[in-house]
Write a protein that holds these residues in place. Structure first.
Motif, short mmCIF file in Angstrom:
data_model
loop_
_atom_site.label_atom_id
_atom_site.label_comp_id
_atom_site.label_asym_id
_atom_site.label_seq_id
_atom_site.Cartn_x
_atom_site.Cartn_y
_atom_site.Cartn_z
N LEU A 104 0.82 -1.22 0.00
CA LEU A 104 0.00 0.00 0.00
C LEU A 104 0.85 1.28 0.00
N PHE A 105 2.17 1.11 0.07
CA PHE A 105 3.09 2.25 0.12
C PHE A 105 2.83 3.14 1.33
N VAL A 106 2.64 2.49 2.49
CA VAL A 106 2.47 3.20 3.76
C VAL A 106 3.41 2.55 4.77
N SER A 107 3.44 3.10 5.97
CA SER A 107 4.30 2.53 7.01
C SER A 107 3.59 1.38 7.72
N ARG A 108 4.38 0.52 8.33
CA ARG A 108 3.81 -0.57 9.12
C ARG A 108 3.00 -0.01 10.28
N GLN A 109 3.45 1.12 10.82
CA GLN A 109 2.74 1.76 11.92
C GLN A 109 1.34 2.18 11.50
N SER A 110 1.19 2.62 10.26
CA SER A 110 -0.14 3.01 9.76
C SER A 110 -1.06 1.80 9.76
N VAL A 111 -0.57 0.68 9.25
CA VAL A 111 -1.38 -0.54 9.22
C VAL A 111 -1.76 -0.95 10.64
N SER A 112 -0.83 -0.87 11.55
CA SER A 112 -1.10 -1.21 12.95
C SER A 112 -2.19 -0.32 13.53
N LYS A 113 -2.12 0.97 13.28
CA LYS A 113 -3.12 1.91 13.81
C LYS A 113 -4.49 1.63 13.21
N TRP A 114 -4.54 1.29 11.92
CA TRP A 114 -5.83 0.97 11.29
C TRP A 114 -6.43 -0.28 11.93
N GLU A 115 -5.59 -1.29 12.12
CA GLU A 115 -6.08 -2.55 12.68
C GLU A 115 -6.54 -2.38 14.13
N ASN A 116 -5.93 -1.47 14.85
CA ASN A 116 -6.29 -1.24 16.25
C ASN A 116 -7.35 -0.17 16.44
N GLY A 117 -7.85 0.39 15.32
CA GLY A 117 -8.90 1.40 15.40
C GLY A 117 -8.44 2.76 15.88
N GLN A 118 -7.13 3.00 15.84
CA GLN A 118 -6.61 4.29 16.30
C GLN A 118 -6.64 5.35 15.21
N ASN A 119 -6.78 4.91 13.96
CA ASN A 119 -6.76 5.83 12.82
C ASN A 119 -7.41 5.12 11.65
N TYR A 120 -7.71 5.88 10.60
CA TYR A 120 -8.30 5.30 9.40
C TYR A 120 -7.51 5.73 8.17
#
Length: 76
Positions: free
Chosen positions: A25-41
């Motif tokens: 997706l050309f994003v950071s692993r941290q972004s994926v983590s935040k999406w999966e944890n509901g911290q960000n979209y």
């Protein structure tokens, strides 16, 4: 199922790590983590990429999560 849970389920079905999905997706692993944890979209552009990558409709991704639906409406 909320967006984060659906994302994680689809990722794990493919035996991908968060790092693998992030690279696709050309994003950071941290972004994926935040999406999966509901911290960000993700942005709508990324939601479209996720939809294509997993072969699910955007509707399937959005309807399960009211907060994400509101964000997409706000952003557009």
């Amino acid at each position: 199922m909320v967006f984060g849970e659906k994302l994680k389920t689809e990722r794990l079905k493919r035996n991908w790590s968060q790092e693998d999905l992030a690279a696709k997706l050309f994003v950071s692993r941290q972004s994926v983590s935040k999406w999966e944890n509901g911290q960000n979209y993700p942005s709508i552009e990324v939601i479209i990429k996720i939809s294509d990558l997993f072969g699910v409709t955007i509707d399937e991704l959005l309807k399960s999560d009211e907060e994400l639906t509101k964000k997409v409406i706000r952003d557009s």
